[in-house]
Write an enzyme that holds these catalytic residues in place. Structure first.
Site, PDB file in Angstrom:
ATOM      1  N   LYS A  29       0.844  -1.209   0.000  1.00 58.82           N
ATOM      2  CA  LYS A  29       0.000   0.000   0.000  1.00 58.82           C
ATOM      3  C   LYS A  29       0.869   1.245   0.000  1.00 58.82           C
ATOM      4  CE  LYS A  29       0.866   1.293   4.417  1.00 58.82           C
ATOM      5  NZ  LYS A  29       1.611   2.489   4.807  1.00 58.82           N
TER       6      LYS A  29
ATOM      7  N   PRO B 133       9.097  -4.395   0.083  1.00 62.13           N
ATOM      8  CA  PRO B 133      10.276  -4.152   0.931  1.00 62.13           C
ATOM      9  C   PRO B 133       9.949  -4.308   2.416  1.00 62.13           C
ATOM     10  CG  PRO B 133       9.457  -2.089  -0.027  1.00 62.13           C
ATOM     11  CD  PRO B 133       8.726  -3.211  -0.701  1.00 62.13           C
TER      12      PRO B 133
ATOM     13  N   ALA C 152      10.127  -3.427   6.306  1.00 61.37           N
ATOM     14  CA  ALA C 152      10.225  -2.170   7.070  1.00 61.37           C
ATOM     15  C   ALA C 152      10.328  -0.982   6.125  1.00 61.37           C
ATOM     16  CB  ALA C 152      11.414  -2.206   8.046  1.00 61.37           C
ATOM     17  N   GLY C 153       9.537  -1.011   5.073  1.00 66.69           N
ATOM     18  CA  GLY C 153       9.628   0.013   4.031  1.00 66.69           C
ATOM     19  C   GLY C 153       8.489   1.008   4.019  1.00 66.69           C
TER      20      GLY C 153
ATOM     21  N   MET D 167       5.372   0.153   3.438  1.00 69.16           N
ATOM     22  CA  MET D 167       4.406  -0.304   2.437  1.00 69.16           C
ATOM     23  C   MET D 167       3.540  -1.459   2.928  1.00 69.16           C
ATOM     24  SD  MET D 167       6.284   0.221  -1.166  1.00 69.16           S
ATOM     25  CE  MET D 167       4.668   0.299  -1.934  1.00 69.16           C
ATOM     26  N   ALA D 168       3.526  -1.670   4.231  1.00 68.56           N
ATOM     27  CA  ALA D 168       2.666  -2.669   4.868  1.00 68.56           C
ATOM     28  C   ALA D 168       2.973  -4.105   4.434  1.00 68.56           C
ATOM     29  CB  ALA D 168       1.175  -2.350   4.640  1.00 68.56           C
TER      30      ALA D 168
ATOM     31  N   GLY E 129       4.567  -6.527   6.148  1.00 64.62           N
ATOM     32  CA  GLY E 129       4.228  -7.472   7.212  1.00 64.62           C
ATOM     33  C   GLY E 129       2.725  -7.657   7.333  1.00 64.62           C
ATOM     34  N   SER E 130       1.986  -6.568   7.162  1.00 61.61           N
ATOM     35  CA  SER E 130       0.523  -6.638   7.226  1.00 61.61           C
ATOM     36  C   SER E 130      -0.022  -7.442   6.048  1.00 61.61           C
ATOM     37  CB  SER E 130      -0.077  -5.231   7.182  1.00 61.61           C
ATOM     38  OG  SER E 130       0.452  -4.459   8.218  1.00 61.61           O
TER      39      SER E 130
ATOM     40  N   ASP F 166      -2.719  -1.992   9.866  1.00 61.63           N
ATOM     41  CA  ASP F 166      -2.837  -2.002   8.404  1.00 61.63           C
ATOM     42  C   ASP F 166      -3.373  -3.325   7.851  1.00 61.63           C
ATOM     43  OD1 ASP F 166      -1.909   0.584   8.164  1.00 61.63           O
ATOM     44  OD2 ASP F 166       0.155  -0.005   7.685  1.00 61.63           O
TER      45      ASP F 166
HETATM   46  O1  C5P Z   1      -0.685  -1.396  14.428  1.00 63.68           O
HETATM   47  P1  C5P Z   1       0.760  -1.658  14.233  1.00 63.68           P
HETATM   48  O2  C5P Z   1       1.271  -2.764  15.107  1.00 63.68           O
HETATM   49  O3  C5P Z   1       1.159  -1.839  12.816  1.00 63.68           O
HETATM   50  O4  C5P Z   1       1.482  -0.347  14.709  1.00 63.68           O
HETATM   51  C1  C5P Z   1       2.884  -0.325  14.930  1.00 63.68           C
HETATM   52  C2  C5P Z   1       3.225   0.895  15.756  1.00 63.68           C
HETATM   53  O5  C5P Z   1       3.006   2.092  14.999  1.00 63.68           O
HETATM   54  C3  C5P Z   1       2.382   1.081  17.007  1.00 63.68           C
HETATM   55  O6  C5P Z   1       2.910   0.354  18.080  1.00 63.68           O
HETATM   56  C4  C5P Z   1       2.496   2.577  17.236  1.00 63.68           C
HETATM   57  O7  C5P Z   1       3.729   2.911  17.829  1.00 63.68           O
HETATM   58  C5  C5P Z   1       2.515   3.124  15.827  1.00 63.68           C
HETATM   59  N1  C5P Z   1       1.163   3.506  15.384  1.00 63.68           N
HETATM   60  C6  C5P Z   1       0.575   4.638  15.908  1.00 63.68           C
HETATM   61  N2  C5P Z   1      -0.680   4.986  15.505  1.00 63.68           N
HETATM   62  C7  C5P Z   1      -1.362   4.250  14.604  1.00 63.68           C
HETATM   63  C8  C5P Z   1      -0.783   3.084  14.034  1.00 63.68           C
HETATM   64  C9  C5P Z   1       0.487   2.747  14.455  1.00 63.68           C
HETATM   65  O8  C5P Z   1       1.181   5.322  16.724  1.00 63.68           O
HETATM   66  N3  C5P Z   1      -2.585   4.627  14.243  1.00 63.68           N
END
Ligand code: C5P
Length: 309
Positions: free
Chosen positions: A16, A101, A103-104, A106-107, A109-110, A143
């Site tokens: 994404k 990629p 940690a890029g 672009m989601a 891992g999601s 994501d």
């Molecule tokens: O939801 P996810 O695990 O992908 O989020 C990773 C980190 O990104 C969260 O732990 C938080 O630090 C940050 N985040 C945030 N606000 C969001 C989504 C993610 O602060 N709406």
């Protein structure tokens, strides 16, 4: 004896880009309130699941070395979560072909987590609907519901509450992949720090951008792209300024940091322009590698599923 032998199931999940990423205030639960317009791109990961004696995760692709293959991997957690929901053991071998990629921003891992939910739902013949999968997905990461949804969508809350957005036409993108990755929590923390220190400008609403998407005109859309995380990503990875400049110099209509970065996404006028911009960027020495992509594309979906009787 007649029996159903489930074959491996392969699911493709998109990456994404956030066309608009408005970051609100930090909530008590540690997340930020977001207004995000996501677009799913053709750069994707394929996840294959097959019955096995125990749970395992294998990763193939350029970035494979840097991804954990144990329970720290979101895919592992997705398998355990769905198995628990189904009241069975997560005895599957999961194999991921990574095109997105790591940690890029672009989601990636999601995408893998979303693909795993869809693949195991098919392999185990659970028959869960998309809303049920999205609810499980939201437990895994903000994501993941969008990786299931695909296309173009407005995300609110922490990004997990989605509404479809009308998007006419296909948009053409060049993605500049960086050498390292950026940690999403670190980028959000950097934004909090910048906001505590001063008052970096915040994006307004996404209405104009959504009109541009409905019109399908890339030139109208380009100046409306925006990302509140961009100043934080640039503060942590200042070299990205050069990358962004190089993309627009090469002829892109606009360039933004994708999500929390460090991938930079360049919107181009058409497919031909994307190839030309990609070639020039690749030679400019401002990124690890370049990919061409288009969007919107569908969310995580089964691309092979055969059962044998
Ligand atoms: O939801 P996810 O695990 O992908 O989020 C990773 C980190 O990104 C969260 O732990 C938080 O630090 C940050 N985040 C945030 N606000 C969001 C989504 C993610 O602060 N709406």
């Amino acid at each position: 004896m007649l029996s159903v032998v489930p074959r491996p199931v392969v699911v493709r999940a998109p990456s994404k880009v956030n066309l608009h990423l408005g970051v609100g205030d930090l909530r008590d639960d540690g997340f930020h309130e977001l207004t995000s317009v996501f677009q799913a791109l053709s750069l994707s990961d394929d996840v294959r699941v097959a019955d096995a004696d125990s749970l395992s995760v294998e990763i193939n692709g350029e970035d494979a070395r840097v991804v954990p293959t144990d329970r720290r991997n979101l895919v592992w957690q997705a398998a355990e979560l769905l198995a628990e929901r189904a009241g069975r053991r997560a005895d599957v071998a999961i194999s991921i072909d990574k095109g997105i990629p790591v940690a890029g921003g672009m989601a990636g891992g999601s995408a893998d987590a979303a693909a795993t939910l869809v693949a195991l739902d098919a392999l185990w013949q659970l028959g869960l609907d998309r809303a049920e999968l999205a609810e499980l997905g939201a437990v895994l990461g903000s994501d993941v519901p969008f990786s299931l949804h695909g296309a173009t969508a407005l995300g609110t809350g922490r990004g997990e509450q989605l509404l479809p957005v009308l998007s006419r036409n296909t948009f053409h993108w060049v993605l500049a992949l960086a050498k390292g990755g950026l940690s999403t929590p670190t980028v959000f923390r950097e934004l909090d720090r910048l906001r505590a220190e001063g008052n970096p400008p915040r994006l307004g609403g996404a209405e104009a951008l959504m009109h541009a998407l409905a019109s399908g005109d890339a030139a109208t859309l380009a100046p409306l792209l925006g990302n509140d995380l961009q100043p934080a990503a640039l503060s942590l990875a200042p070299g990205l300024r050069r990358t962004l400049r190089a993309g627009t110099t090469a002829g892109a209509l606009a360039g933004i940091v994708s999500g929390s970065g460090p991938t930079c996404a360049f919107l181009c006028a058409d497919a031909e322009a994307a190839v030309a911009v990609g070639a020039e960027l690749a030679g400019a020495g401002v990124c690890r590698t370049v990919r061409i992509a288009h969007g919107p594309v569908p969310g995580a979906r089964v691309i092979t599923h055969e059962t044998e009787h």
